[in-house]
Write an enzyme that holds these catalytic residues in place. Structure first.
Site: not given
Length: 330
Positions: A186, A116, A145
């Site tokens: 989401k 990411s 995250y």
């Protein structure tokens, strides 16, 4: 057979669709859970002839019995930047891919996994997808995250340096700001395009954050917005080129402003732009990224030469072909 973890999620379901279109046998590893009516995850895979749906907790047993696995595409993760359960995030985003790495190495199965752009933190150290231990150690993610994704990238670098067995092909993909069909489940983590579209459809204006930096005008905060089709195309190219391994940025390669994005959305809707600015929430001040941009030289040098989708083309197509349709799912 291809295993796609997170195969009912956003990027994963688009990969599943592309593989099914190729005539491949695809096993989806995911949890469908309950969802908002019309936006449930099962709808992301409803149009495609998948081989089956495997709960993640059954993956190890399935792996021990399955034959003929061509590759694993690991998109499954807890991807919310607001996640706070450290144990759950670590188990899902670090421990599970470590197991997949070892299992693929033992079987000789290629592994493509989602990293990411959140690993870059506020971008102060740049966005270079240098996979050296030194470069990875210098990064400072802003949230749990991002840390979990960086932790796995660093472990991969360490294992490679130590000579730990590796899959015959491995690739970590640092996705930037992805938008496109099948992101509807989401919620808050869906793209800016999705949220602004629904603000407008509800009768309002597209609301963008005011800048809290005097040198940046309102709406001129910039991101690297990348269409999900480009992410899928990179994955397919890697599967077709098993000699390529490495850590790669996946973005458009060009930062664009939120104003550009909103105007492209209105153009796709065939409407005059109506944009208003709202104050940035207190919890984002000082933590908000004002620029992300993906250098793509490593991906290009590896041989990927397909053009990335221009913002106006990608947003317009997303709006017209999906968001404005009765069934927006791919």
């Amino acid at each position: 057979m291809y295993l796609v973890t997170g195969g009912a999620g956003f990027i994963g379901s688009n990969i599943v669709a592309a593989l099914c279109d190729r005539g491949a046998e695809v096993m989806v590893v995911d949890q469908l859970r309950e969802g908002t009516p019309g936006r449930e995850k099962w709808r992301n895979i409803a149009k495609h002839p998948i081989a089956g749906i495997l709960p993640p907790e059954e993956l190890e047993d399935f792996w021990s019995e399955a034959d003929g696995i061509e590759a694993v595409v690991h998109m499954g993760a807890i991807s919310a930047t607001t996640a706070t359960d450290g144990d759950l995030v670590a188990a899902t985003n670090f421990t599970l891919p470590l197991w997949l790495w070892a299992a693929c190495a033992e079987r000789g199965v290629p592994l493509i996994y989602a990293s990411s752009a959140a690993t870059y933190g506020d971008g102060a150290r740049g966005f270079d997808d240098d996979d050296s231990a030194e470069a990875l150690a210098a990064l400072r993610p802003l949230n749990l995250y991002g840390w979990s994704k960086l932790a796995f990238d660093r472990r991969v670098a360490d294992m490679l340096a130590r000579g730990v067995p590796a899959p015959p092909q491995w690739a970590g993909l640092r996705f930037f700001n992805v938008y496109g069909p099948n992101e509807y489940h989401k919620g808050r983590m869906a793209s800016v395009v999705f949220h602004k579209f629904h603000e407008v459809m509800a009768g309002g204006s597209a609301r963008l954050f005011r800048s809290d930096r005097p040198e940046v005008a309102d709406g001129e905060q910039r991101r690297d917005f990348v269409h999900v089709d480009d992410c899928v195309n990179v994955v397919l190219w890697l599967l077709d080129n098993p000699e390529v391994s490495g850590l790669f940025n996946v973005g458009s390669g060009r930062a664009r402003s939120f104003l550009d994005l909103a105007r492209a959305m209105f153009a796709g809707m065939g409407r005059e732009a109506r944009i208003e600015f709202v104050d940035m929430p207190e919890d984002l001040r000082g933590k908000y990224q004002y620029l992300t941009e993906a250098p793509l030289h490593r991906l290009r040098e590896a041989g990927y030469d397909a053009p990335m989708t221009a913002l106006e083309d990608g947003v317009g197509r997303y709006v017209r072909e999906f968001l404005m349709q009765p069934d927006p799912h791919r």
